[in-house]
Write a protein that holds these residues in place. Sequence first.
Motif, PDB file in Angstrom:
ATOM      1  N   ILE A   3       0.847  -1.190   0.000  1.00  0.00           N
ATOM      2  CA  ILE A   3       0.000   0.000   0.000  1.00  0.00           C
ATOM      3  C   ILE A   3       0.886   1.245   0.000  1.00  0.00           C
ATOM      4  CG2 ILE A   3      -1.768   1.252   1.306  1.00  0.00           C
ATOM      5  CD1 ILE A   3      -2.538  -1.471   2.549  1.00  0.00           C
ATOM      6  N   PRO A   4       0.517   2.291  -0.713  1.00  0.00           N
ATOM      7  CA  PRO A   4       1.296   3.532  -0.614  1.00  0.00           C
ATOM      8  C   PRO A   4       1.290   4.065   0.814  1.00  0.00           C
ATOM      9  CG  PRO A   4      -0.236   3.622  -2.471  1.00  0.00           C
ATOM     10  CD  PRO A   4      -0.596   2.404  -1.666  1.00  0.00           C
ATOM     11  N   LEU A   5       2.452   4.469   1.303  1.00  0.00           N
ATOM     12  CA  LEU A   5       2.512   5.102   2.612  1.00  0.00           C
ATOM     13  C   LEU A   5       1.791   6.444   2.561  1.00  0.00           C
ATOM     14  CD1 LEU A   5       6.225   4.441   3.620  1.00  0.00           C
ATOM     15  CD2 LEU A   5       4.191   3.247   4.431  1.00  0.00           C
ATOM     16  N   PRO A   6       1.291   6.920   3.691  1.00  0.00           N
ATOM     17  CA  PRO A   6       0.658   8.248   3.682  1.00  0.00           C
ATOM     18  C   PRO A   6       1.702   9.323   3.399  1.00  0.00           C
ATOM     19  CG  PRO A   6       0.967   7.497   5.931  1.00  0.00           C
ATOM     20  CD  PRO A   6       1.321   6.332   5.046  1.00  0.00           C
ATOM     21  N   GLU A   7       1.248  10.450   2.935  1.00  0.00           N
ATOM     22  CA  GLU A   7       2.196  11.502   2.547  1.00  0.00           C
ATOM     23  C   GLU A   7       3.009  12.001   3.729  1.00  0.00           C
ATOM     24  OE1 GLU A   7       1.940  15.813   0.343  1.00  0.00           O
ATOM     25  OE2 GLU A   7       0.716  14.186  -0.456  1.00  0.00           O
ATOM     26  N   TRP A   8       2.479  11.870   4.953  1.00  0.00           N
ATOM     27  CA  TRP A   8       3.222  12.357   6.111  1.00  0.00           C
ATOM     28  C   TRP A   8       4.304  11.391   6.587  1.00  0.00           C
ATOM     29  CZ3 TRP A   8      -2.080  11.460   6.093  1.00  0.00           C
ATOM     30  CH2 TRP A   8      -2.513  10.295   6.750  1.00  0.00           C
ATOM     31  N   ALA A   9       4.392  10.192   5.988  1.00  0.00           N
ATOM     32  CA  ALA A   9       5.511   9.296   6.275  1.00  0.00           C
ATOM     33  C   ALA A   9       6.791   9.919   5.704  1.00  0.00           C
ATOM     34  CB  ALA A   9       5.263   7.927   5.665  1.00  0.00           C
ATOM     35  N   LEU A  10       7.948   9.530   6.242  1.00  0.00           N
ATOM     36  CA  LEU A  10       9.200  10.145   5.822  1.00  0.00           C
ATOM     37  C   LEU A  10       9.518   9.838   4.358  1.00  0.00           C
ATOM     38  CD1 LEU A  10      11.480   9.587   8.939  1.00  0.00           C
ATOM     39  CD2 LEU A  10      10.358  11.704   8.208  1.00  0.00           C
ATOM     40  N   HIS A  11      10.060  10.828   3.664  1.00  0.00           N
ATOM     41  CA  HIS A  11      10.419  10.708   2.255  1.00  0.00           C
ATOM     42  C   HIS A  11      11.932  10.640   2.097  1.00  0.00           C
ATOM     43  CE1 HIS A  11       6.653  13.460   1.590  1.00  0.00           C
ATOM     44  NE2 HIS A  11       6.309  12.231   1.953  1.00  0.00           N
ATOM     45  N   GLU A  12      12.345   9.873   1.102  1.00  0.00           N
ATOM     46  CA  GLU A  12      13.731   9.991   0.647  1.00  0.00           C
ATOM     47  C   GLU A  12      13.885  11.251  -0.184  1.00  0.00           C
ATOM     48  OE1 GLU A  12      16.903   7.913  -2.463  1.00  0.00           O
ATOM     49  OE2 GLU A  12      15.121   6.807  -1.864  1.00  0.00           O
ATOM     50  N   ARG A  85       2.358  14.638 -10.274  1.00  0.00           N
ATOM     51  CA  ARG A  85       1.422  13.923  -9.413  1.00  0.00           C
ATOM     52  C   ARG A  85       0.541  12.988 -10.243  1.00  0.00           C
ATOM     53  NH1 ARG A  85       1.499  12.756  -4.181  1.00  0.00           N
ATOM     54  NH2 ARG A  85       2.650  14.723  -4.076  1.00  0.00           N
ATOM     55  N   ASP A  86       0.265  13.404 -11.470  1.00  0.00           N
ATOM     56  CA  ASP A  86      -0.642  12.648 -12.328  1.00  0.00           C
ATOM     57  C   ASP A  86       0.083  11.772 -13.335  1.00  0.00           C
ATOM     58  OD1 ASP A  86      -2.648  13.957 -11.006  1.00  0.00           O
ATOM     59  OD2 ASP A  86      -2.946  15.469 -12.553  1.00  0.00           O
ATOM     60  N   THR A  87       1.218  12.232 -13.841  1.00  0.00           N
ATOM     61  CA  THR A  87       1.934  11.473 -14.872  1.00  0.00           C
ATOM     62  C   THR A  87       2.998  10.559 -14.291  1.00  0.00           C
ATOM     63  OG1 THR A  87       3.514  13.285 -15.195  1.00  0.00           O
ATOM     64  CG2 THR A  87       1.542  13.281 -16.590  1.00  0.00           C
ATOM     65  N   GLY A  88       3.473  10.862 -13.088  1.00  0.00           N
ATOM     66  CA  GLY A  88       4.486  10.039 -12.453  1.00  0.00           C
ATOM     67  C   GLY A  88       3.885   8.791 -11.833  1.00  0.00           C
ATOM     68  N   ALA A  89       4.764   7.869 -11.449  1.00  0.00           N
ATOM     69  CA  ALA A  89       4.320   6.637 -10.793  1.00  0.00           C
ATOM     70  C   ALA A  89       4.043   6.901  -9.318  1.00  0.00           C
ATOM     71  CB  ALA A  89       5.379   5.555 -10.938  1.00  0.00           C
ATOM     72  N   ILE A  90       3.210   6.058  -8.726  1.00  0.00           N
ATOM     73  CA  ILE A  90       2.952   6.084  -7.291  1.00  0.00           C
ATOM     74  C   ILE A  90       3.873   5.051  -6.644  1.00  0.00           C
ATOM     75  CG2 ILE A  90       1.250   5.659  -5.486  1.00  0.00           C
ATOM     76  CD1 ILE A  90      -0.910   6.513  -7.505  1.00  0.00           C
ATOM     77  N   VAL A  91       4.747   5.508  -5.749  1.00  0.00           N
ATOM     78  CA  VAL A  91       5.686   4.606  -5.100  1.00  0.00           C
ATOM     79  C   VAL A  91       5.019   4.002  -3.866  1.00  0.00           C
ATOM     80  CG1 VAL A  91       7.973   4.342  -4.094  1.00  0.00           C
ATOM     81  CG2 VAL A  91       7.610   5.989  -5.945  1.00  0.00           C
ATOM     82  N   THR A  92       4.982   2.680  -3.807  1.00  0.00           N
ATOM     83  CA  THR A  92       4.363   1.983  -2.695  1.00  0.00           C
ATOM     84  C   THR A  92       5.434   1.298  -1.843  1.00  0.00           C
ATOM     85  OG1 THR A  92       4.077  -0.103  -3.893  1.00  0.00           O
ATOM     86  CG2 THR A  92       2.340   1.546  -4.135  1.00  0.00           C
ATOM     87  N   GLY A  93       5.068   0.982  -0.606  1.00  0.00           N
ATOM     88  CA  GLY A  93       5.979   0.298   0.279  1.00  0.00           C
ATOM     89  C   GLY A  93       7.101   1.193   0.774  1.00  0.00           C
TER      90      GLY A  93
END
Length: 323
Positions: A3-12, A85-93
């Motif tokens: 599942i995609p992490l929520p946006e408030w999870a830490l980002h690389e 946001r729309d054309t890029g991939a959604i990174v999950t996990g």
Amino acid sequence: MTIPLPEWALHEALWIGFPSDRSLWAEDLAPAQQEVVEFARAIHADGKGEAVWLVAADEAAATVARKLAPFSRVIHEPFGDVWLRDTGAIVTGSGRNRRAQGFVFNGWGGKYDLPGDDSIGERLSAEAGLAYAKADWILEGGAIDGDGSGSFITTEQCLLNPNRNPGLSYADIEQRLARDLGADRIVWLGQGLANDHTDGHVDNLARYVAAGRVAIPTAGRDDPNRAVYQDAAKRLAKAGLDVVTLPSPGLVERDGEMVPASYMNFVIGNATVVVPIYGAPLDEAAVDVVQAIFPDRRAIGLRADHLLIGGGSFHCISQQVPR
């Protein structure tokens, strides 16, 4: 399925589209580039936030990006326009389980068919070393918002629009979201903002800000989206979600035309939350509410006038890569 992490999870890192094509942006090109640089600087937060990966469509724009944003990593990859946001991939996990999930992109229902937009997600994923898979149906990242538990919000106006996936029902869409993004609950809102060429993307209307908690705008009587906000509030309450409200900027016009201005297009970074503002009376109040929602981050309001003329704001031009 991860599942995609929520946006408030830490980002690389945060991918951010850098305005590149003068034929699209005309006299707004340089001012829009400057708005993007200020947004990127706020997200980077002098190294306290995440890495910034600016994506430029040509070498001329890449040169400008390197000069204006030396703190960023500049990636030169051709694309049509900046709306990653729309054309890029959604990174999950996260960690070793990260993967990039792509979808078919058809220019927001055939409105804007620009070379490179249908493949930029796969190319950026490869450049980042992420395994990539592409689903067999149309979905834009701005059309959904999740809290990391498998719960997503979306709008009927977008996901059930016949210009995306004609013939698919509520159940069909929910099955595909479950298969490709691990969704186990979909909360359907109705319409999105007026004059939004995305056909009602939810990231201009409602955003998860914690597990089970959703932020939406509230409006005065003369707000063109008042009925939309009221309907969204009723649906979210019926779904048993906790609702927190932000002010609405109200009627915002550019060149005599109403534009879909919204404080909801904020971006949750590691150290900051960047809120688009428009020179409206409630700009400061909206940033104050966002600060109260995210007390562990600094809320920053930044003007997004020229990006808005292009059709979106900070959330629309960015996509996070979880740590």
